[in-house]
Design an enzyme around this catalytic site. Structure first.
Site, mmCIF file in Angstrom:
data_model
loop_
_atom_site.group_PDB
_atom_site.id
_atom_site.type_symbol
_atom_site.label_atom_id
_atom_site.label_comp_id
_atom_site.label_asym_id
_atom_site.label_seq_id
_atom_site.Cartn_x
_atom_site.Cartn_y
_atom_site.Cartn_z
ATOM 1 N N LYS A 138 0.835 -1.207 0.000
ATOM 2 C CA LYS A 138 0.000 0.000 0.000
ATOM 3 C C LYS A 138 0.870 1.257 0.000
ATOM 4 C CE LYS A 138 -3.677 2.422 2.475
ATOM 5 N NZ LYS A 138 -4.748 2.332 3.498
ATOM 6 N N HIS A 286 2.777 -38.075 -28.257
ATOM 7 C CA HIS A 286 1.500 -37.434 -28.583
ATOM 8 C C HIS A 286 0.417 -37.812 -27.578
ATOM 9 C CE1 HIS A 286 3.324 -35.818 -32.101
ATOM 10 N NE2 HIS A 286 3.351 -36.944 -32.790
#
Length: 306
Positions: A138, A286
């Protein structure tokens, strides 16, 4: 930009911390720390002040209360250009803290452990850490918030080339990352606890399997960029869930950088491996297993699968 003169270090993941602390100390930064972090630094020959010296109050409640103190958060949150803020901290003897180095209790890793106890899960909910992270983020104009060991080297190098300061752009980038860190952390806690019934003892009840969660919270952190996506002209990156498990946390021992298709095949192999207790090897092409075998050793399993 103002020189960083005082840093507070309190971390769970201590990777690279000693080297970073040594570099900060070498630039004249006063180091303040807590618990195990302070012990590590002191044992490594790094001069460090205990947080209790700063606050005038001992750590208590098994470490639950260490940094939740006005002399910590006042030192972080006061705006240096605000005369009233400066007067208030001076009146109460609050020293400025210019850098906060914090990473949080590993809640996701605790939650992913088989047989984790409910008490242990709750104790891995960090309170002081997120409070300091949000306070520093902040007030990013005046305070640098460092939440990842991956930032240490770049921060130290920038400080070394700029007389001990960090640019506003760097502090803003660190603040953005800090808010993302606390958001992901709170999301992981909420999602985990939402699926747990209040236990009668210390055993953690199994999460319910019926229905869907009231809120679906998905939060992942980037592990690394991939060589390319599904096709060579596409970009891709791999993200992990913070559990410390799975393909996102694997160590690549050799070979070129991975692509998206490599990761898909690795995930297929990992999914198969999870079905076995014995040493197992899965060979994937694959996404399809071309050969899978178990054996007393990984070497024998590999030969059988091949």
């Amino acid at each position: 930009m103002a020189k960083i003169q005082r840093a507070l270090l309190s971390v769970t993941d201590k990777t690279g911390l000693v080297d970073f602390a040594q570099r900060l100390a070498g630039m004249g930064v006063e180091l303040i720390s807590t618990g195990g972090t302070a012990k590590l630094l002191r044992d490594s020959g790094v001069a460090v002040k205990d947080i209790s010296e700063l606050t005038g109050f001992p750590e208590m409640l098994d470490g639950r209360v260490k940094t939740l103190h006005p002399k910590v958060h006042g030192g972080i949150l006061h705006i240096r250009e605000n005369a009233q803020h400066r007067a208030a901290v001076a009146e109460h003897g609050i020293q400025p803290i210019d850098m906060v180095v914090v990473n949080l209790y590993a809640f996701e890793k605790a939650a992913s452990k088989p047989g984790v106890k409910f008490h242990d899960l709750i104790e891995n909910i960090d309170i002081g850490g997120p409070s300091m992270v949000r306070s520093a983020a902040k007030n990013f104009q005046d305070v640098a918030i460092v939440t990842s060991p991956a930032e240490y080297d770049a921060i130290a190098r920038e400080m070394q080339t700029s007389g001990g300061s960090l640019s506003l752009a760097t502090k803003w980038r660190l603040a953005q990352k800090a808010f993302a860190t606390t958001t992901a952390y709170d999301s992981a806690i909420a999602s985990t606890l939402e699926g747990i019934s209040l236990p009668e003892g210390d055993a953690l009840p199994a999460a319910g399997t019926e229905g869907f969660p009231e809120t679906l919270r998905l939060s992942f952190r980037k592990a690394f960029d991939l060589r390319y996506g599904e096709n060579p002209h596409q970009k891709a990156a791999l993200y992990g869930d913070g559990s410390g498990k799975g393909v996102a946390n694997a160590e690549q021992l050799q070979g070129k950088e991975l692509s998206y298709n490599n990761i898909v095949d690795l995930q297929a192999a990992w999914d198969i491996a999870q079905e076995f207790e014995e040493p197992v090897v899965a060979i994937i092409k694959h996404t399809n297993p071309c050969g899978t075998a178990i054996a007393p050793t990984l070497a024998d399993a590999y030969k059988r699968a091949l």
